[in-house]
Design an enzyme around this catalytic site. Structure first.
Site: not given
Ligand code: UGA
Length: 450
Positions: A90, A265
């Site tokens: 994502t 991240c």
């Protein structure tokens, strides 16, 4: 769903490969799925497309035992699995702070019509809160026997195998006792070993991951904000971090001041979290995350400025050595790498930068082909006027002035990870600068040890 569960892992990135290999090592039959045929082939041949200590051995053991293989076929996965783990990426959307969840949605949309028997689909990807509820509705519509759960992953690159096999906690976002029971069966081994198993809603499970990463990022930016104050006030942020960390309510981990956080991240997750909160009308609650991001990015510019100071006010044509390209040691990941950003900033200031990294050179070359790289440490350091330590690989933090003094043209070092002891460097005639420590403070440390 009785007996041994058969698992599929959809998406063979960092998370997916690690999860697949670890689940196979726990005794499950696992089928990994990735639409990239070359990647699936490479994995079936026992070769990792990423650098992760201990993972290749586990991959080969799983393949050798016949418990693990990879395919490109979703139909095969649908027929094979009792539990399907979604591990697709994502990333940050280009030109926006939001997360791009298209791979997660595509994964479920492809799988759902192929499911013809009861199963549990388990999301592990980091997603904006609300995603799971939408996916669950679509899934239930396409296949009434399929149910969705959310089980976020907290593994870190570099320690991914240990983090997966012995996690700090297992979060089970579920909407039924059946889903909880299946996840308990999957994680029976770590739970028996004492890992807390926390059952919650889909939304809380999604938030658990983004909140954890936001907290970690905030902790790093907090100590880096203290570093900024130390630099002007004459304090030493390393000593300050030790003092703060000795308070068990604060804790010492993630208080290493320096060049700050990067990777695939933390940076994108705090941006996506703030963006999602704004969409939900709670933007103010997470406005501070924008400051966390800004503090973090300022450290990169400050590091380049320290090199500029050491070079005497101009970097035009100055040979500079950048030690480190990976976003952290133990990884070859260069996504949003602070080290590579600094190399780029210095290049923009006119410096002739040579980058060396023990693991990330191929990835760095692909990501920033315009930079100059050296395969050896000596090749990068030779003739440098300024050396910067940007990623704290053990082979860099173990360097002594005796190693580098014969190679450099001028003895200037920027310790952007606060990983070196300034005293021996200064004793050997090096000008040493670190983030979070005024030049005078480093000199005072030297005087104190005389
Ligand atoms: C992070 C989280 O730590 C994991 O729990 C999470 O599962 C993962 O993101 C994810 O979302 O998938 P990771 O990106 O592998 O893991 O790396 P970290 O070890 O968290 O380090 C992130 C960055 O912070 C690195 O650039 C590191 O150099 C920096 N850092 C870390 C500091 O600058 N100071 C510290 O004290 C600690």
């Amino acid at each position: 769903m009785n007996g041994a569960l058969r698992l599929t892992v959809l998406g063979a990135g960092y998370l997916g490969i690690t999860h697949a290999a670890c689940m196979a090592s726990l005794g499950f039959e696992v089928l990994g799925v990735d639409t990239d045929e070359r990647k699936a082939g490479k994995l079936n041949a026992g070769r990792l497309p990423i650098y992760e200590p201990g993972l290749e051995e586990l991959l080969r053991a799983g393949l050798g035992a016949g418990r693990l293989r990879f395919t490109t076929s979703y139909a095969e996965a649908a027929a094979f699995g009792d539990v399907h783990f979604i591990c697709t990426g994502t990333p940050q959307q280009p030109g926006s702070d939001r997360a791009d969840t298209s791979q997660v949605h595509a994964c479920v949309a492809t799988l759902a019509p192929l499911l013809h028997r009861p199963c549990l689909v388990v999301g592990k990807s980091t997603v904006p809160v609300g995603t799971a509820r939408r996916l669950a509705a679509g899934l239930g519509h396409a296949c009434p026997g399929a149910e969705l759960a959310w089980n976020p992953e907290f593994l870190r690159e570099g320690t991914a195998v240990a983090d997966t096999l012995s996690p700090d906690r297992i979060v089970a976002g579920v909407t039924s006792g059946r889903a909880e029971a299946i996840l308990r069966q999957v994680y029976a081994r770590p739970v028996a070993a004492g890992t807390p198993f926390i059952v919650t809603s889909l939304e809380t499970a999604e938030l658990a991951k983004t909140a954890a990463n936001a907290f970690l990022a905030t902790k790093i930016s907090f100590i880096n904000a203290m570093a900024e104050v130390c630099e002007v006030a004459g304090g030493d942020v390393r000593a300050l971090a030790r003092i703060l960390g000795a308070d068990p309510r604060i804790g010492g981990s993630f208080l290493r001041a320096g060049l700050g956080f990067g990777g695939g991240c933390l940076p994108k997750d705090i941006r996506a979290f703030a963006a999602r909160a704004s969409e939900l009308g709670a933007g103010q609650a997470l406005a501070f995350l924008r400051e966390v991001d800004a503090i973090n990015l300022r450290r990169r510019v400050r590091t380049a400025d320290l090199a500029l100071e050491l070079a005497g006010g101009s970097l035009a044509g100055v040979p500079v050595c950048a030690l480190g390209a990976a976003f952290k040691p133990g990884s070859d990941d260069v996504r949003d790498s602070p080290a590579l950003d600094v190399a780029q900033i210095l290049t923009g200031m006119g410096a002739r930068v040579t980058v060396h990294d023990p693991a990330a050179l191929p990835a760095a070359r692909r990501a920033r082909p315009e930079l100059t790289y050296a395969r050896t440490l000596a090749g990068a350091v030779r003739g440098a006027h300024v050396v910067l330590l940007l990623t704290e690989w053990p082979e860099f933090t173990a360097l002594t002035p005796g190693d580098l003094s014969p190679l450099v043209a001028r003895r200037n070092i920027v310790d952007a990870r606060g990983a070196l002891d300034p005293v021996p460097w200064q004793r050997h005639g090096w000008r040493y600068r670190a983030l979070g420590m005024a030049e005078g403070a480093a000199a005072a440390m030297r005087a104190a040890t005389r």
